[in-house]
Design a protein around this motif. Structure first.
Motif, short mmCIF file in Angstrom:
data_model
loop_
_atom_site.label_atom_id
_atom_site.label_comp_id
_atom_site.label_asym_id
_atom_site.label_seq_id
_atom_site.Cartn_x
_atom_site.Cartn_y
_atom_site.Cartn_z
N PRO A 228 -3.15 0.17 -3.29
CA PRO A 228 -1.89 -0.44 -3.71
C PRO A 228 -1.08 0.57 -4.51
O PRO A 228 -1.62 1.24 -5.40
CB PRO A 228 -2.32 -1.61 -4.58
CG PRO A 228 -3.77 -1.44 -4.84
CD PRO A 228 -4.33 -0.50 -3.83
N ALA A 229 0.20 0.67 -4.22
CA ALA A 229 1.03 1.71 -4.84
C ALA A 229 1.19 1.49 -6.33
O ALA A 229 1.42 2.44 -7.07
CB ALA A 229 2.38 1.75 -4.15
N THR A 230 1.07 0.24 -6.77
CA THR A 230 1.33 -0.04 -8.18
C THR A 230 0.26 0.54 -9.11
O THR A 230 0.49 0.63 -10.30
CB THR A 230 1.42 -1.55 -8.43
OG1 THR A 230 0.36 -2.18 -7.74
CG2 THR A 230 2.75 -2.10 -7.95
N SER B 4 0.84 -1.18 0.00
CA SER B 4 0.00 0.00 0.00
C SER B 4 0.88 1.24 0.00
O SER B 4 2.08 1.17 0.27
CB SER B 4 -0.89 0.00 1.24
OG SER B 4 -0.10 0.19 2.38
#
Lengths: 274, 234, 237
Positions: free
Chosen positions: C128-130, C89
């Motif tokens: 989620p960072a992606t 995250s």
């Protein structure tokens, strides 16, 4: 109340802790007969002994006994058994019962083994007509017996053409599966045959020759070789197997109305006391 | 064709009647294989991560060896484990031969190279992405491995499932080291082999269907667990 | 807190496959301001930053911080041109450097939340960072770099692929960071950005420092023809 609970707990505990266990290597042919399923519960009830069966070929059973991985073996290959005792791995050899081998093949009997008078003649017919014959080929007791029958019939089976002599390299059931798949002849013990479910066109074509009798013997592993083996339990089991009760049970065991084993334990080959 | 139909009905009958023997061997199958896969993961995941981040002289050799070991015939593993655990073998005194523990040991040896190899593959790709950042942040070797294993968790779960698939369906090794003793070391695959040898194809097939169902159930469960982790993209 | 600066670089060189990428470089970095490293493509700007941060091994010369290098490295941070996002995250990404440092998880998360707010990622905290956009990823990388409160911050083309709005937001954060006393060393292709942010300029050409001077002086009168051409917008090879 507390006393009652602790008594019950002690009983359960002792049952769990003292339930004697031993390992017995048996041949596939014996196990396939289903006789073990009748005997084991009785052994458990009479002796409080849980017998763990390792179902393997005679060759592997002897290996397990030599390694001390089992406490006793129940097999059917006299020469190998005597060698086992002579080499010091077994304390003695005790005959328990016998059954017999039968020659099974396609119902049409292309090699005409049915009318033959002796097993030697029957095998010669197969070799002459080059009808497909499926051998265990796994160094089991049945395989060894088959090889000695070929030898007595005067046929050099080592050089037989694999086009008709097929070595399956497998247990009795698997070999019967192969024979039924190829419509070939096969030598099998009667017990395995009667219990075999996938007969599919195969039938007994030759039986009854005394040369086909198949003696089972019980051999406890020698504690002098392997101190850890449960020799006392192995002796207890031997005593039970040769008892009148067990011998009667063996004699009474039937599949489809056919008697499978003839008990023949005698005190003659009982181990000397001491 | 008739045999397959009989197999299906046999499987159905075994399951709906909650057959006691079936439950016992199914649970033992699960116990042996899940334990083996857990142990194998504990070895293989750090090993895969370590091989990805560590440069040393024989690294390529080790990786090639690992890939070769993936193809190890289970029967050979079983035989070697038997020789070690047999009463005559070096570890005979432990009295492990013909026990579920012996079967677990054999399965660990069979699946560890598989899991490690897949894990190494996945972690190596991630390490290429993370390399600069982790070096910049002065992460220790241990921290790098932990980060990579955690962040590659989806790929590693697939690796673990591949290991589970190979172990649960394996029969050659567990037959030799377990001995297929009733109520002690009989599991689904050895029971199938036994029933087949008796010519009871329908029952063997029925057990086979139970085995397939079990493998599918475990896979679905693991994937379900993965999805509840809210993020769907990695 | 001990100061990590000044930095002295003497005859430092980075060679790869027999080819000198950067150097020999002599450079002094003092304790305030924003240094912009400029130069044409292939001049060695990224390698210079990597070298100063310790990511590229020296082939010769020396780099001396005002303290032992391992300790100095923990007081620097680096933001890469292509932001590296961990598969976690946004909050756990930003907290990650603290976790590595042994900070308690609850405290690390609290501080990560604060930093996410400062860079404008408060809304995205648990995502989620992606799945972030390019600009958001770069802001995340910035917050993650700043959470350990480094004394020196390196940035490699931090706004290279971003739209105007994201660029402005990042520049605002950088100005504030510099004002709070963090030494910034960054590369950029964008001359306008250099003018807006730089207090010092290093002009790098073919791996060597052609000019290292105050920004106003550099833009008013570059001393070398290559720098002059570069500022004018000519193609410099």
């Amino acid at each position: 109340m507390i006393r009652l609970i602790s008594l019950i707990a002690a009983l359960i505990w002792s049952a769990a802790a003292h339930a004697d266990q031993m390992r017995l290597a048996v041949t596939t042919s014996f196990h396939n007969s289903g006789l073990a399923d009748i005997l084991l519960p009785e052994i458990q009830a009479d002796l409080g002994l849980q017998v763990q069966l390792l179902v393997v070929g005679t060759g592997q059973a002897l290996r397990l006994g030599r390694a001390g991985d089992v406490d006793a073996i129940l097999v059917h290959s006299r020469a190998a058994e005597e060698a086992f005792v002579a080499e010091g791995y077994g304390t003695h050899r005790r005959e328990i019962m016998y059954n017999d081998f039968v020659l099974v093949g396609p119902a049409g009997d292309p090699a005409a083994v049915g009318p033959q008078s002796a097993i030697g003649n029957a095998l010669r017919r197969i070799a002459e007509t080059q009808a497909i014959f499926v051998s265990r080929g796994d160094d089991s007791g049945t395989h060894r017996r088959e090889l000695s029958l070929w030898a007595s019939a005067g046929i050099g089976i080592d050089t037989a053409d694999p086009a008709w002599y097929r070595a399956a390299g497998a247990g009795m059931g698997a070999t019967l599966n192969v024979a039924s798949g190829m419509g070939g002849y096969v030598l099998t013990d009667r017990a395995s045959w009667l219990n075999f479910a996938n007969k599919d066109g195969l039938t007994i074509l030759f039986q009854g020759d005394p040369a086909l009798f198949n003696q089972y013997a019980y051999l406890p592993v020698d504690p002098a070789q392997h101190a850890h083996v449960k020799h006392r339990l192995a002796q207890k089991l031997e005593g039970w197997l040769v008892s009148p009760k067990a011998q009667a049970m063996i004699g009474a065991y039937e599949i489809g109305g056919q008697r499978l084993f003839t008990p023949n334990a005698t005190d003659a080959d009982a181990p000397a006391e001491g | 064709m008739g045999e397959i139909w009989q197999g299906l009905t046999a499987a159905f009958r075994l399951i709906v009647t909650f057959d006691a023997d079936l439950v016992e061997i199914t649970l033992r199958s699960l116990q042996v294989t899940l334990t083996a896969v857990a142990i194998a993961c504990a070895i293989a995941l750090p090993l895969g991560a370590w091989l990805a981040i560590q440069r040393f002289r024989y690294r390529r050799t080790v990786i090639a060896l690992l890939n070769a070991l993936m193809g190890l015939p289970p029967v050979v593993v079983g035989l070697i484990v038997y020789l070690f655990l047999s009463r005559q073998g070096p570890f005979g005194a432990l009295n492990l031969i013909f026990t579920p523990t012996a079967m677990i040991i054999a399965q660990v040896i069979i699946v560890t190279p598989l899991i490690a190899s897949i894990a190494h593959q996945a972690i190596r790709e991630l390490w290429a992405d993370y390399h600069d950042l982790l070096i910049s942040l002065n992460a220790t070797k241990r921290q790098r491995m932990a980060t990579l294993i955690w962040d590659a968790r989806r790929a590693l779960m697939t690796a673990a499932l591949a290991g589970f698939g190979r172990a649960i369906g394996e029969v050659g090794a567990v037959m030799i080291v377990g001995g297929n003793i009733d109520h002690v070391s009989r599991i689904l695959t050895t029971a199938i082999a036994l029933e087949t040898s008796k010519g009871n194809f329908a029952l063997a097939l029925g057990l086979g269907f139970v085995l397939i169902g079990l493998a599918i159930a475990v896979n679905l469960m693991i994937h379900g667990l993965g999805r509840t982790e809210r993020e769907g993209t990695w | 807190m001990t100061a990590i600066l000044p930095l002295q670089v003497r005859a430092a060189k980075v060679r790869r496959r027999g080819k000198t990428i950067v150097g020999p470089v002599d450079l002094d970095l003092t304790d305030v301001g924003t240094t912009i490293v400029m130069g044409p493509n292939g001049a060695g700007k990224t390698t210079l930053l990597h070298m100063l941060h310790g990511l590229a091994r020296l082939s010769g010369g020396a780099i001396a911080w005002n303290m032992p290098t391992p300790e100095a490295q923990t007081r620097q941070a680096f933001v890469f041109q292509a932001p590296v996002v961990l598969r976690r995250s946004v909050r756990d990404n930003i907290a990650y450097p603290l976790i590595l440092h042994g900070t308690l998880k609850s405290e690390a998360r609290q501080r990560a939340t604060d930093w996410a707010e400062r860079v404008g990622l408060a809304e995205a905290l648990k995502r989620p960072a992606t799945v972030l956009s390019g600009g958001e990823k770069q802001k995340l990388a910035l917050a993650r770099a700043l959470i350990r409160e480094p004394q020196v911050l390196f940035l490699d083309e931090p706004t290279a692929n971003l739209d105007g709005r994201s660029t402005r937001e990042i520049e605002t954060i950088l100005k504030r960071t510099a004002a709070e006393g963090t030494r910034i060393v960054m590369t950029t292709h964008n001359i306008g950005q250099a003018r807006r942010l730089a207090s010092e300029v290093i002009f790098l050409y073919r791996g060597r420092v052609h000019e290292a001077t105050r920004a106003d002086a550099f833009f008013a009168g570059p001393k070398t023809p290559e720098a002059a051409a570069f500022i004018k917008g000519d193609i410099v090879e």
